[in-house]
Write a protein that holds these residues in place. Structure first.
Motif, PDB file in Angstrom:
ATOM      1  N   GLY A  17      25.207  19.116  70.441  1.00  0.00           N
ATOM      2  CA  GLY A  17      24.789  18.140  69.418  1.00  0.00           C
ATOM      3  C   GLY A  17      23.456  18.507  68.793  1.00  0.00           C
ATOM      4  O   GLY A  17      22.652  17.630  68.476  1.00  0.00           O
ATOM      5  N   PHE A  18      23.203  19.808  68.604  1.00  0.00           N
ATOM      6  CA  PHE A  18      21.908  20.255  68.074  1.00  0.00           C
ATOM      7  C   PHE A  18      21.992  20.504  66.574  1.00  0.00           C
ATOM      8  O   PHE A  18      23.000  20.994  66.069  1.00  0.00           O
ATOM      9  N   SER A  19      20.922  20.165  65.838  1.00  0.00           N
ATOM     10  CA  SER A  19      20.839  20.559  64.427  1.00  0.00           C
ATOM     11  C   SER A  19      19.410  21.033  64.159  1.00  0.00           C
ATOM     12  O   SER A  19      18.468  20.592  64.836  1.00  0.00           O
ATOM     13  N   PHE A  20      19.260  21.932  63.186  1.00  0.00           N
ATOM     14  CA  PHE A  20      17.937  22.510  62.896  1.00  0.00           C
ATOM     15  C   PHE A  20      16.930  21.449  62.490  1.00  0.00           C
ATOM     16  O   PHE A  20      17.264  20.529  61.748  1.00  0.00           O
ATOM     17  N   SER A  21      15.685  21.620  62.923  1.00  0.00           N
ATOM     18  CA  SER A  21      14.608  20.769  62.441  1.00  0.00           C
ATOM     19  C   SER A  21      13.748  21.593  61.494  1.00  0.00           C
ATOM     20  O   SER A  21      13.108  22.573  61.909  1.00  0.00           O
ATOM     21  N   LYS A  22      13.741  21.174  60.232  1.00  0.00           N
ATOM     22  CA  LYS A  22      12.922  21.877  59.239  1.00  0.00           C
ATOM     23  C   LYS A  22      11.446  21.679  59.580  1.00  0.00           C
ATOM     24  O   LYS A  22      10.628  22.594  59.483  1.00  0.00           O
ATOM     25  N   ALA A  23      11.105  20.460  60.013  1.00  0.00           N
ATOM     26  CA  ALA A  23       9.707  20.134  60.306  1.00  0.00           C
ATOM     27  C   ALA A  23       9.130  21.032  61.402  1.00  0.00           C
ATOM     28  O   ALA A  23       7.933  21.306  61.422  1.00  0.00           O
ATOM     29  N   LEU A  24       9.989  21.502  62.311  1.00  0.00           N
ATOM     30  CA  LEU A  24       9.495  22.365  63.400  1.00  0.00           C
ATOM     31  C   LEU A  24       9.596  23.846  63.040  1.00  0.00           C
ATOM     32  O   LEU A  24       9.415  24.712  63.899  1.00  0.00           O
ATOM     33  N   GLY A 190      17.269  36.960  54.594  1.00  0.00           N
ATOM     34  CA  GLY A 190      18.654  36.892  55.068  1.00  0.00           C
ATOM     35  C   GLY A 190      18.792  37.144  56.570  1.00  0.00           C
ATOM     36  O   GLY A 190      19.880  36.988  57.129  1.00  0.00           O
ATOM     37  N   SER A 191      17.705  37.494  57.229  1.00  0.00           N
ATOM     38  CA  SER A 191      17.749  37.759  58.676  1.00  0.00           C
ATOM     39  C   SER A 191      17.645  36.486  59.502  1.00  0.00           C
ATOM     40  O   SER A 191      17.600  36.540  60.734  1.00  0.00           O
ATOM     41  N   PHE A 192      17.535  35.323  58.824  1.00  0.00           N
ATOM     42  CA  PHE A 192      17.322  34.054  59.530  1.00  0.00           C
ATOM     43  C   PHE A 192      18.415  33.044  59.205  1.00  0.00           C
ATOM     44  O   PHE A 192      18.977  33.055  58.114  1.00  0.00           O
ATOM     45  N   LEU A 193      18.641  32.152  60.146  1.00  0.00           N
ATOM     46  CA  LEU A 193      19.532  31.007  59.941  1.00  0.00           C
ATOM     47  C   LEU A 193      18.749  29.734  60.274  1.00  0.00           C
ATOM     48  O   LEU A 193      18.253  29.637  61.407  1.00  0.00           O
ATOM     49  N   PRO A 194      18.609  28.785  59.339  1.00  0.00           N
ATOM     50  CA  PRO A 194      18.915  28.924  57.926  1.00  0.00           C
ATOM     51  C   PRO A 194      17.949  29.896  57.268  1.00  0.00           C
ATOM     52  O   PRO A 194      16.849  30.130  57.786  1.00  0.00           O
ATOM     53  N   SER A 195      18.373  30.412  56.106  1.00  0.00           N
ATOM     54  CA  SER A 195      17.548  31.391  55.401  1.00  0.00           C
ATOM     55  C   SER A 195      16.390  30.683  54.691  1.00  0.00           C
ATOM     56  O   SER A 195      16.612  29.751  53.933  1.00  0.00           O
ATOM     57  N   PRO A 196      15.137  31.093  54.966  1.00  0.00           N
ATOM     58  CA  PRO A 196      14.003  30.440  54.295  1.00  0.00           C
ATOM     59  C   PRO A 196      13.867  30.922  52.846  1.00  0.00           C
ATOM     60  O   PRO A 196      14.593  31.821  52.429  1.00  0.00           O
ATOM     61  N   ASN A 197      12.910  30.346  52.112  1.00  0.00           N
ATOM     62  CA  ASN A 197      12.745  30.735  50.700  1.00  0.00           C
ATOM     63  C   ASN A 197      11.850  31.946  50.524  1.00  0.00           C
ATOM     64  O   ASN A 197      11.567  32.355  49.410  1.00  0.00           O
TER      65      ASN A 197
END
Ligand code: SAM
Length: 282
Positions: A17-24, A190-197
């Motif tokens: 039940g994990f989802s990415f935290s943008k804030a972290l 492109g080496s990351f998930l999610p891909s940063p800007n």
């Protein structure tokens, strides 16, 4: 287990039940070439211990554990606990401490876990606290050989710039006071998930034995640097005069004494100039 495989990551997330935290700053590495290279070029080897900041699902942690005697990893997000229990299950030389790296006493925990063993720091740093984490590690004067970290490319360029050039900022001086910085390699978004800007770079900071100033002069020098760069477009004599509460004419005299024009801006001074300035003040 292949932790750079998107299918594996998705399964781990779904099951827990994990989802990415943008804030972290959770952008996890999915390029299989990158973590082994960070570990190799970061000095991981037998006889050495590694400190990691921010495990994510443990993709870099495993590469550190394969090469080093022991790994201590600090991760803020307790939701990763069950995932790491699975991904690091094969390793008995890894300990994950769930804490905020900015809150923890790093010198104390390293002494407790690693004793006097040679130590390196390797991390894919959360971008929102890149500079504070680097500064905390360097200012704590941890007994480490080197700090090898992934940071945003613009941050890498600033950190590794030469002091006394337009590319530098206050962080450039602090980093070059405590270490010898260099850029190791570039990593695209492109080496990351999610891909940063933005794209990233891996930099290595080889820690110097001592900066050469007394603790008191050191504090003064950092005050001068911070004040100078808080108004970097202005002549240095203005912010310095308010910071050290000396008349502008006296500050101008100090600048001339160290061979600088009184009209100089902060970025026109090298690290050695700021050291000389801190030593010139009575
Ligand atoms: N090492 C993993 C990788 O390369 O895939 C994850 C890197 S991700 C850019 C940054 C990690 O740092 C995340 O796991 C995040 O939860 C963690 N983190 C963020 N803030 C932190 C803090 N203050 N202290 C410790 N860990 C933190």
């Amino acid at each position: 287990m292949e932790l750079t495989n998107i299918g594996t990551i998705k399964r781990l997330f779904e099951e827990n039940g994990f989802s990415f935290s943008k804030a972290l700053g959770q952008n996890f590495l999915i390029n299989p070439a990158v973590c082994p290279e960070i570990a190799e070029r970061g000095g991981c080897r037998k006889g050495v211990c590694a400190l990691e900041i921010g495990t994510g699902v443990g993709v870099l942690t495993r590469e550190l554990a394969l090469r080093c005697d022991k790994v201590l990893a600090i991760e803020i997000d307790e939701r990763l606990k069950p995932i790491l229990a699975e991904t690091l299950a094969d390793f008995d030389n890894v300990e994950v401490v769930f804490a905020d790296v900015m809150e923890i006493d790093l010198a104390e925990i390293l002494a407790e876990k690693f004793g006097n063993s040679p130590t390196v720091v390797c991390a894919n740093l959360p971008y929102y606290i890149t500079s504070p984490v680097i500064m905390k590690i360097l200012e704590s004067r941890l007994s480490i050989e080197a700090l090898t970290v992934m940071v945003q490319r613009e941050a890498a360029e600033r950190i590794c710039a030469k002091t006394g050039t337009r590319e530098c900022g206050a962080i450039t001086y602090a980093v070059s006071y405590f270490s010898e910085p260099k850029t190791l390699f570039r990593v695209n978004r492109g080496s990351f998930l999610p891909s940063p800007n933005v794209d990233s770079s891996v930099i290595r900071l080889d820690v110097k034995p001592s900066g050469g100033l007394s603790p008191e002069r050191e504090r003064l020098m950092f005050r001068l640097i911070r004040a100078g760069f808080s108004q970097r477009r202005k002549q240095l004599q203005n912010p310095l005069s308010s910071e050290i509460k000396l008349p502008k004419a006296e500050v101008a005299g100090l600048l001339e004494k160290i061979g600088k024009k009184p009209t100089a801006r902060a970025e026109e001074l090298t690290l050695d100039d700021f050291i000389a300035l801190a030593n010139a003040i009575n």
